[in-house]
Scaffold this motif. Structure first.
Motif, PDB file in Angstrom:
ATOM      1  N   UNK A  15       9.449 110.069  58.980  1.00  0.00           N
ATOM      2  CA  UNK A  15       8.083 109.540  59.069  1.00  0.00           C
ATOM      3  C   UNK A  15       7.596 109.526  60.514  1.00  0.00           C
ATOM      4  N   UNK A  16       8.470 109.148  61.448  1.00  0.00           N
ATOM      5  CA  UNK A  16       8.081 109.085  62.854  1.00  0.00           C
ATOM      6  C   UNK A  16       7.774 110.463  63.414  1.00  0.00           C
ATOM      7  N   UNK A  17       8.459 111.476  62.893  1.00  0.00           N
ATOM      8  CA  UNK A  17       8.278 112.836  63.407  1.00  0.00           C
ATOM      9  C   UNK A  17       7.124 113.573  62.736  1.00  0.00           C
ATOM     10  N   UNK A  18       6.492 112.941  61.765  1.00  0.00           N
ATOM     11  CA  UNK A  18       5.477 113.636  60.971  1.00  0.00           C
ATOM     12  C   UNK A  18       4.284 114.091  61.817  1.00  0.00           C
ATOM     13  N   UNK A  19       3.983 113.363  62.895  1.00  0.00           N
ATOM     14  CA  UNK A  19       2.823 113.709  63.719  1.00  0.00           C
ATOM     15  C   UNK A  19       3.053 114.963  64.546  1.00  0.00           C
ATOM     16  N   UNK A  20       4.301 115.313  64.760  1.00  0.00           N
ATOM     17  CA  UNK A  20       4.614 116.471  65.586  1.00  0.00           C
ATOM     18  C   UNK A  20       4.728 116.159  67.052  1.00  0.00           C
ATOM     19  N   UNK A  21       4.352 114.955  67.458  1.00  0.00           N
ATOM     20  CA  UNK A  21       4.436 114.555  68.857  1.00  0.00           C
ATOM     21  C   UNK A  21       5.814 113.972  69.149  1.00  0.00           C
ATOM     22  N   UNK A  22       6.207 113.972  70.427  1.00  0.00           N
ATOM     23  CA  UNK A  22       7.474 113.370  70.829  1.00  0.00           C
ATOM     24  C   UNK A  22       7.357 111.855  70.714  1.00  0.00           C
ATOM     25  N   UNK A  23       8.247 111.251  69.964  1.00  0.00           N
ATOM     26  CA  UNK A  23       8.190 109.801  69.744  1.00  0.00           C
ATOM     27  C   UNK A  23       9.582 109.214  69.920  1.00  0.00           C
ATOM     28  N   UNK A  24       9.586 107.873  70.115  1.00  0.00           N
ATOM     29  CA  UNK A  24      10.839 107.144  70.200  1.00  0.00           C
ATOM     30  C   UNK A  24      11.027 106.310  68.947  1.00  0.00           C
ATOM     31  N   UNK A  25      12.279 106.149  68.528  1.00  0.00           N
ATOM     32  CA  UNK A  25      12.605 105.287  67.399  1.00  0.00           C
ATOM     33  C   UNK A  25      13.907 104.573  67.727  1.00  0.00           C
ATOM     34  N   UNK A  26      13.868 103.270  67.699  1.00  0.00           N
ATOM     35  CA  UNK A  26      15.052 102.468  68.037  1.00  0.00           C
ATOM     36  C   UNK A  26      15.615 102.839  69.398  1.00  0.00           C
ATOM     37  N   UNK A  27      14.727 103.143  70.328  1.00  0.00           N
ATOM     38  CA  UNK A  27      15.153 103.433  71.689  1.00  0.00           C
ATOM     39  C   UNK A  27      15.648 104.839  71.913  1.00  0.00           C
ATOM     40  N   UNK A  28      15.566 105.712  70.906  1.00  0.00           N
ATOM     41  CA  UNK A  28      16.035 107.090  71.035  1.00  0.00           C
ATOM     42  C   UNK A  28      14.902 108.058  70.744  1.00  0.00           C
ATOM     43  N   UNK A  29      14.903 109.180  71.473  1.00  0.00           N
ATOM     44  CA  UNK A  29      13.890 110.191  71.216  1.00  0.00           C
ATOM     45  C   UNK A  29      14.175 110.880  69.884  1.00  0.00           C
ATOM     46  N   UNK A  78      25.535 109.137  51.320  1.00  0.00           N
ATOM     47  CA  UNK A  78      24.876 108.360  52.378  1.00  0.00           C
ATOM     48  C   UNK A  78      24.618 106.922  51.922  1.00  0.00           C
ATOM     49  N   UNK A  79      24.826 105.974  52.832  1.00  0.00           N
ATOM     50  CA  UNK A  79      24.589 104.572  52.504  1.00  0.00           C
ATOM     51  C   UNK A  79      23.091 104.291  52.455  1.00  0.00           C
ATOM     52  N   UNK A  80      22.738 103.146  51.916  1.00  0.00           N
ATOM     53  CA  UNK A  80      21.322 102.751  51.872  1.00  0.00           C
ATOM     54  C   UNK A  80      20.749 102.650  53.274  1.00  0.00           C
ATOM     55  N   UNK A  81      21.550 102.145  54.215  1.00  0.00           N
ATOM     56  CA  UNK A  81      21.079 102.045  55.602  1.00  0.00           C
ATOM     57  C   UNK A  81      20.846 103.432  56.191  1.00  0.00           C
ATOM     58  N   UNK A  82      21.741 104.381  55.881  1.00  0.00           N
ATOM     59  CA  UNK A  82      21.568 105.749  56.373  1.00  0.00           C
ATOM     60  C   UNK A  82      20.276 106.372  55.845  1.00  0.00           C
ATOM     61  N   UNK A  83      20.027 106.178  54.555  1.00  0.00           N
ATOM     62  CA  UNK A  83      18.834 106.747  53.938  1.00  0.00           C
ATOM     63  C   UNK A  83      17.571 106.111  54.515  1.00  0.00           C
ATOM     64  N   UNK A  84      17.597 104.792  54.697  1.00  0.00           N
ATOM     65  CA  UNK A  84      16.433 104.096  55.267  1.00  0.00           C
ATOM     66  C   UNK A  84      16.149 104.606  56.686  1.00  0.00           C
ATOM     67  N   UNK A  85      17.217 104.780  57.466  1.00  0.00           N
ATOM     68  CA  UNK A  85      17.042 105.309  58.826  1.00  0.00           C
ATOM     69  C   UNK A  85      16.466 106.716  58.790  1.00  0.00           C
ATOM     70  N   UNK A  86      16.987 107.554  57.913  1.00  0.00           N
ATOM     71  CA  UNK A  86      16.527 108.937  57.826  1.00  0.00           C
ATOM     72  C   UNK A  86      15.048 109.000  57.449  1.00  0.00           C
ATOM     73  N   UNK A  87      14.634 108.158  56.539  1.00  0.00           N
ATOM     74  CA  UNK A  87      13.214 108.140  56.142  1.00  0.00           C
ATOM     75  C   UNK A  87      12.330 107.720  57.304  1.00  0.00           C
ATOM     76  N   UNK A  88      12.782 106.780  58.104  1.00  0.00           N
ATOM     77  CA  UNK A  88      12.006 106.336  59.263  1.00  0.00           C
ATOM     78  C   UNK A  88      11.891 107.445  60.293  1.00  0.00           C
ATOM     79  N   UNK A  89      12.995 108.190  60.484  1.00  0.00           N
ATOM     80  CA  UNK A  89      12.971 109.298  61.439  1.00  0.00           C
ATOM     81  C   UNK A  89      11.986 110.373  60.991  1.00  0.00           C
TER      82      UNK A  89
END
Length: 267
Positions: free
Chosen positions: A235-249, A222-233
């Motif tokens: 982290x965003x999902x950690x709350x358990x609630x439905x969230x958007x990231x970069x315009x995508x659910x 995986x590229x550095x950009x892929x890993x950075x994106x995956x970490x953001x996803x």
């Protein structure tokens, strides 16, 4: 199942060039394929078999590509592998589950068997080949397959066959298969082909020169950009609630993909 990391960039080395064994083992390939088939002239087969006593099995995983069952050299090759310390075999032009059974009868259950899909018949018989006991992963012999099909050795012409091998491997519960060789020896050509193979779902790519090993391994990482994106996803999902990231659910499949990327990066 996930890719077999030892088959990420397996490197071919001619069986009649034992002075190259150690260099191949030190290339970082993870697995070397000592080749008794295409790389060895008919008159040199017996001498090449004797070199199996010198396999660098303590330095890396070693497979031996034997000659096919119809070649006339199959039985002698198989006996030589059985007497060696090789970790397994690659079977060229694999077409019948019975061929896999013949290998297993002589080699026992401990050694890996990698069928090389190189013919249209082999592709048609792929479900039974992959279901045969002892098969650890499939590999694509793209050059011979193109010759058998009568098409160019080009990505577009072989896309259907590649997709079928990936699909059938997944259905069989096997690790992702290994893509065929890049004949151009420059690093960028190997890297570009490996990126295409990775995007299609392959887990590795065959190498014919040590300089291809590094680019292939990098392409499947995986590229550095892929890993950075995956970490953001994640982290965003950690709350358990439905969230958007970069315009995508951030839904379950997206989260699963992000976690897969992070596992791949860690390995």
């Amino acid at each position: 199942m996930t890719a077999d990391l030892s088959l990420l960039s397996p490197l071919f080395v001619p069986a009649d060039r034992p002075e190259r064994f150690a260099k191949a083992a030190a290339s970082g390939a993870g697995t070397i394929i000592v080749d008794l088939e295409d790389a060895v002239a008919p008159g040199e087969k017996a001498a090449a078999r004797a070199n199996l006593a010198r396999l660098p099995v303590d330095a890396c995983r070693v497979l031996v590509r034997i000659n096919g069952r119809a070649s006339g050299w199959f039985d002698d090759d198989l006996a030589a592998v059985a007497a060696s310390a090789a970790h397994g075999v690659m079977l060229p032009k694999a077409e019948e589950a019975a061929d896999i059974a013949a290998l297993r009868t002589v080699l026992g259950e401990a050694r890996a068997i990698v069928p090389l899909v190189e013919t249209v018949r082999g592709l048609a018989q792929l479900p039974s080949l992959l279901a045969a006991p002892g098969v650890t992963a499939a590999a694509f012999g793209s050059l011979d397959f193109a010759l058998d099909l009568g098409c160019e050795h080009a990505w577009e012409a072989l896309l259907m066959a590649r997709s079928e091998i990936v699909l059938r491997s997944r259905l069989a519960g096997l690790p992702a298969p290994v893509d065929g060789v890049t004949t151009a020896l420059d690093e960028e050509s190997a890297a570009a082909d490996a990126r295409r193979a990775a995007a299609l779902g392959f887990g590795g790519k065959l190498a014919v020169h040590p300089r291809q090993v590094g680019p292939i391994r990098t392409a499947f990482r995986p590229s550095e950009d892929d890993v950075a994106w995956a970490r953001r996803v994640v982290a965003a999902a950690a709350s358990g609630a439905a969230v958007k990231l970069d315009g995508a659910m951030v839904d379950a499949p997206l989260l699963a993909r992000a976690r897969r990327i992070l596992r791949a990066a860690a390995s």
